[in-house]
Write an enzyme that holds these catalytic residues in place. Sequence first.
Site, PDB file in Angstrom:
ATOM      1  N   GLU A 148     -43.991  -7.408 -29.782  1.00 29.05           N
ATOM      2  CA  GLU A 148     -45.126  -7.634 -28.960  1.00 29.05           C
ATOM      3  C   GLU A 148     -45.389  -9.235 -29.042  1.00 29.05           C
ATOM      4  O   GLU A 148     -45.561  -9.740 -27.742  1.00 29.05           O
ATOM      5  CB  GLU A 148     -46.427  -6.835 -29.647  1.00 29.05           C
ATOM      6  CG  GLU A 148     -46.363  -5.371 -29.469  1.00 29.05           C
ATOM      7  CD  GLU A 148     -46.699  -4.970 -28.159  1.00 29.05           C
ATOM      8  OE1 GLU A 148     -46.715  -5.927 -27.379  1.00 29.05           O
ATOM      9  OE2 GLU A 148     -46.727  -3.695 -27.934  1.00 29.05           O
ATOM     10  N   GLU A 397     -52.185   8.262 -20.710  1.00 21.97           N
ATOM     11  CA  GLU A 397     -51.040   7.753 -21.381  1.00 21.97           C
ATOM     12  C   GLU A 397     -50.057   9.088 -21.453  1.00 21.97           C
ATOM     13  O   GLU A 397     -48.835   8.651 -21.480  1.00 21.97           O
ATOM     14  CB  GLU A 397     -51.770   7.636 -22.930  1.00 21.97           C
ATOM     15  CG  GLU A 397     -50.701   7.009 -23.837  1.00 21.97           C
ATOM     16  CD  GLU A 397     -50.299   5.243 -23.247  1.00 21.97           C
ATOM     17  OE1 GLU A 397     -49.677   4.632 -23.916  1.00 21.97           O
ATOM     18  OE2 GLU A 397     -50.903   4.994 -22.220  1.00 21.97           O
ATOM     19  N   GLU A 416     -47.864  -0.834 -15.199  1.00 23.24           N
ATOM     20  CA  GLU A 416     -46.607  -0.225 -14.938  1.00 23.24           C
ATOM     21  C   GLU A 416     -46.449   0.411 -13.517  1.00 23.24           C
ATOM     22  O   GLU A 416     -45.640   0.258 -12.795  1.00 23.24           O
ATOM     23  CB  GLU A 416     -46.168   0.929 -15.769  1.00 23.24           C
ATOM     24  CG  GLU A 416     -45.476   0.558 -17.273  1.00 23.24           C
ATOM     25  CD  GLU A 416     -46.540  -0.269 -18.338  1.00 23.24           C
ATOM     26  OE1 GLU A 416     -46.239  -0.810 -19.100  1.00 23.24           O
ATOM     27  OE2 GLU A 416     -47.907   0.087 -18.038  1.00 23.24           O
TER      28      GLU A 416
END
Length: 568
Positions: A148, A397, A416
């Site tokens: 991350e 999700e 996305e």
Amino acid sequence: MVFQRNENNCLNVFLIVTCVINVSHEALNIFKKPLDSLDIKYGSFPEDLRLQMLAEAKKMFYFGYNNYMAHAFPMDELNPLLCCGRGPDYDNPSNININDILGDYSLTLVDSLDTLAVLGNVTEFQNAVAKVIQNVSFDKDNVVQVFEVNIRVLGALISAHLLIMDKEQPFGNLRPSWYDGELLQLAHDLASRLLPAFEESSTGIPYPRVNLRQGLPRPRTAETCTAGAGSLVLEFGLLSRLLGDPVYEGYARRANKVLWNLREKSTGLLGNVIDVESGRWIGRLSGLGAGLDSFYEYLLKSYVMFGESDDYEMFVEAYRVIKQYMRRGRAHCNQGSGDHPLYVNVDMMSGAIHTSWIDSLQAAFAGIQVLHGDIEEAICTHALYYSIWKQYGVLPERWNWQRLSADVTFYPLRPELVESTYLLYQATRNPFYLHVGVDILQSLNNFTRAECGYATVHSVLDKSLEDRMESFFLSETCKYLYLLFDKDNYVNKHFSKYVFSTEGHLFPVDVQFRSKVWEERTSVGNTGLVQRSGNLSCDAVDAERTYFLPIKSHYLVQISKTLGLENY
């Protein structure tokens, strides 16, 4: 009439192939097919609506950014419901949902730097750079996740530095008169603090977390995911080549090779979770979403950036077994009969179906397929996720393809779907994808806009909200929406000059990154652009679907009926 492929219509970014078919509207009469209602609805996009959506996308970014600066900076994230800042959870060190990402380094500001540049806001970009240099330090006793921090912070610093140092300055004069490479120095410092994850690994697979001040935390966690360990080459490689220091790229490439060599021999598939110390697979799920997604993405993008043939060869082989074992449904996206194509999660050992759900991160795979030139497959991959978005108004999700319902119901403003929408529009110029962008933008405003920013959707079923605006909303979601509608943006007019990282950071493709100064190679053979054709072709999308739907209307109706959508 048969359309012949026109090689001049190929935009070949060393590997990237996007084909924009230049056909006049007068040529439409050759298609001899009647327009149905969906073709009429999606077959054009008014210019005034494009300009309106461009303004709305810019407004969305600044509403989130200005509220972060007003209510949260210098903390890491904005809480958009309570209008305050958020940092590491010191009271609960095991809260990795927060502590893996937040390290007390003004994350949202750092992550937003190149979005400011893309929007052409020179003044605020320079102000933000100054604030980062004045306020950000990585000398913190905080445990963070290597992956991350790499994609959100290290990548953002490198991207902003490269944009500042670009001699052409296409986004305006971004370079402050006082700038002396401070962002690159910060990136160097940060990357050095991540190195213990590699140095103390006996296998070459990095540990997932480090303490920014002390090195590996105790006790150390040995379980990591494939994407986390194998999606570091782009940022580490750029840093190495900017510094002339092979250490960073060397460690990242070693990790990739180790993971690749540990794939299951009988299937060629990788799992999603591995033990750093033993090299033993803990998670046998093989798929395209969480835990694996960016591993494949970075094999392809690293090849584009650095021209290393091993990266391309690994990607091509990975893509072959992905199609062999994960793909279900009819053989071709836009012809034949059968279920809509779907990539499922499988067992890495056998290739058998492993779960009945897919996750939202997989929506980015359509963008990878675009960059690989497999446009037809990208069209179908995207169509499924857009249909799921329409089912709920946002993207859950996890979505169960057997029950046709959400398994995990939150939506944290992920980028996305809009990312793959943007890339498909760049490849096809089909107005359908502008309509998709309108849906996404309006849904975000309708369901996630809060008092002081944009909030995570706690449940796609009732649209309840959580008090968190993750940094990728500004660095990716808003950026891709803006670029989708900004046809005159320098990025869109010079698409071959850039690669987007998995965090949406803009990296210029430059011949300087195709040589390794530490190897003292001659320029011959190293700076030439490697051309590989493989099975890529400019006729990936036929000219008909420049004007009609990219996926034939009866296939779109098939998805809508399956998901119970009243209309499309």
